[in-house]
Design an enzyme around this catalytic site. Structure first.
Site, PDB file in Angstrom:
ATOM      1  CG  ASP A  73     -27.739  48.160  41.791  1.00 27.77           C
ATOM      2  OD1 ASP A  73     -27.300  47.191  40.974  1.00 27.77           O
ATOM      3  OD2 ASP A  73     -27.229  48.960  42.137  1.00 27.77           O
TER       4      ASP A  73
ATOM      5  CG  ASP B 110     -23.264  52.176  40.303  1.00 29.57           C
ATOM      6  OD1 ASP B 110     -24.596  51.949  40.614  1.00 29.57           O
ATOM      7  OD2 ASP B 110     -22.524  51.175  40.352  1.00 29.57           O
TER       8      ASP B 110
END
Length: 569
Positions: A361, A423
């Site tokens: 990420d 997430d």
């Protein structure tokens, strides 16, 4: 996963990294161009992109000067021959972009009396940049306007139109963050609790297959380190392919989401539907595909409902006013289904998955701007959809909630706040592991509660960073440390780290059977006096009088009663 903008090199000190970020952010800001007919108060706002280093704009429309528009969209204003006779006194020329630099256009406009300039761009809106000496020479505002807005302005207003350019301040936080927070934390908590309870029930309770009620046990998938590595490589490959071939692959992702979300919605609703007392009758015998086993009527109705919801979203997915509700509902169902299906067997596997995706990420958010020509993050471009995309489609793999403030800049900036499924899923797998460990170790769900609270704190930190940096954030940058460190701290505090790390707590303790004394009777007996009504002893009883044999594995223990029942039948 998360979203953000800007850049830095891993070998460069962090101070240089942040300095480069803020310089990049200062090159361009969103503003508004309020158009109206001459002498009329009502008008319409259009988004513009301007560089405050040329000249700043007032924050309020009341303080902005209303100036006449000089329509020069048939020219690019790159030479003195493009300047009309008399110049642009007390007006703002609107010209096309191209053929020369921004500085050349602005300089020609300024020396001919212009009070500003609007440059119409058919491409994406980029900061109208220049060098420091050029910024010092120019003192009129320079802004870019999209070609589509220029066409709408021509249709909406007369030739004597006026414009007032201003840059309103936008609220740092929006109320939609509360909705996203509740959806994300609620999905992680419910999914982790459901997955953990279901897994324990499947391990320790005997499930009878009841064909009359169509009770189906879904299989779980244990994630291995090899699977984690393959998964991350596939994510990287798909993200890069989407960046270069977005207009073609976006429809593949949309179709996959429709199929997966409809199946997931069915999986989440079926445990509730099968408790209903009606709809248990089966359909008549037939040769139709998927119906030859004569499923129950309520199963067919639920299938039609789930497919209908997914199809409705697919058809109306670009309706910003209400389609986001269906997308969020399907997305939450997808996350819950994945949390029930995918299982991390050890905390070691949890740590590996979360750390690898943490690096993934951060790399695609902070490092890739240095590798792209546009200087934009690959993650941001793909998650929010490229501005220059011909399809104007958005990826559905996010929870989205429209902004609830009334700022005019909602026309410019993306009108939705986004949170990627990753997430939710990645920390949610750790929460599910903590709940399973809680139940097996009988710890009153302390791991589960602590990890869920850690997730909520990490999400709040993400929102704070969003407000301070005024940009999207890679949420895993904050969620991974908060969840991992919280779970690790609880394990250390309870002195259960070895069990928690290896998952040894999932192996049930051995059951020791007390030896049976076969010679014990109600009254005294001797060798010459046989027992009254002696019971025949089986070979098993002889073994039980000795040390107990080791028990077979758990799966064999659960299977034995079913085997005996089968033999008795």
């Amino acid at each position: 996963m998360g979203q953000t903008k800007q850049s830095g090199i891993m070998r460069v000190p962090m101070s240089v990294f942040w300095a480069a970020f803020f310089v990049k952010q200062a090159l361009g800001d969103y503003g508004m161009a309020h158009f109206s007919d001459q002498g009329k108060g009502k008008g319409k706002d259009y988004c513009i992109f301007y560089n405050p280093q040329w000249a700043r704009l007032p924050q309020d429309l009341i303080k902005a000067s209303r100036l006449q528009i000089y329509d020069l969209t048939g020219s690019v204003l790159c030479s003195a021959s493009d300047v009309p006779e008399g110049g642009f006194p007390n007006s703002i020329p609107m010209v096309l972009r191209g053929n020369c630099t921004f500085y050349e256009k602005v300089r020609l406009a300024q020396i001919n009396g212009a009070r500003g300039i609007l440059i119409v761009s058919k491409d994406r809106l980029t900061p109208p940049a220049g060098n420091r000496s050029q910024y010092e020479e120019i003192d009129i505002p320079v802004a870019l306007l999209s070609y589509a807005d220029m066409l709408d302005i021509s249709k909406t207003f007369d030739k004597g139109r006026e414009v007032a350019m201003y840059a309103p301040s936008e609220p740092v936080l929006d109320y939609n963050m509360v909705i996203i927070f509740l959806m994300a934390v609620g999905t992680v908590a419910v999914g982790g609790h459901w997955a953990g309870s279901r897994d324990i029930k499947k391990r320790y309770m005997k499930h009878k297959r009841d064909d009359s009620t169509e009770k189906q046990d879904e299989e779980t998938v244990d994630v291995t380190p090899i699977m984690i590595c393959v998964f991350v490589v596939m994510c990287c490959t798909m993200l890069v392919l989407l960046y270069f071939f977005y207009d073609h692959l976006v429809y593949v992702i949309i179709g996959t989401f429709c199929l997966a979300s409809s199946v997931s919605l069915y999986s989440c609703l079926w445990p509730f539907v099968r408790r209903l007392p009606f709809g248990k009758c089966r359909i008549p015998e037939n040769n139709l595909p998927y119906c030859h086993k004569r499923p129950q009527v309520r199963m067919l109705l639920l299938t039609v409902f789930c497919v209908g919801v997914s199809a409705t979203w697919c058809v109306f997915r670009n309706e910003d006013q209400w389609a986001w509700v269906l997308q969020d509902a399907l997305g939450i169902a997808f996350c819950l289904s994945m949390l029930k299906t995918i299982r991390l067997p050890t905390f070691k596997a949890c740590t590996l998955l979360l750390v690898v995706l943490f690096v993934y990420d951060v790399f695609f958010v902070f490092i890739t701007p240095l590798l792209t020509k546009s200087g934009e993050s690959i993650m941001v471009e793909v998650a929010a959809g490229p501005i220059n995309s011909s399809t104007h489609e958005k990826l559905p793999m996010v929870l989205k909630v429209p902004r609830l403030n009334s700022s005019p800049l909602a026309l410019c900036d993306r009108p939705f706040s986004l949170l990627g499924f990753g997430d939710i899923l990645v920390p949610g797998l750790l929460v599910a592991y903590c709940h399973r460990f809680d139940i097996l170790m009988q710890t009153s769900r302390i791991y589960f509660v602590a990890c869920t609270i850690g997730y909520g704190i990490g999400l709040l930190i993400t929102f704070v960073a969003l407000a301070l940096m005024e940009m999207g954030q890679p949420a895993l940058l904050y969620l991974v440390p908060c969840t991992l460190l919280t779970s690790l701290a609880v394990a250390l505090w309870r002195k259960e780290l070895p069990l928690f790390w290896t998952g040894s707590g999932f192996v049930p303790p051995p059951i020791v059977m007390a030896p049976i004394n076969c010679t014990q009777t109600a009254g005294p007996s001797t060798k010459d006096e046989p027992l009254t009504n002696p019971e025949p002893q089986s070979p098993d009883a002889t073994h039980q009088s000795e040390d107990p044999l080791p028990l077979p594995p758990l799966d064999e223990q659960v299977a034995q009663p079913e085997d005996k029942a089968t033999k008795s039948e």
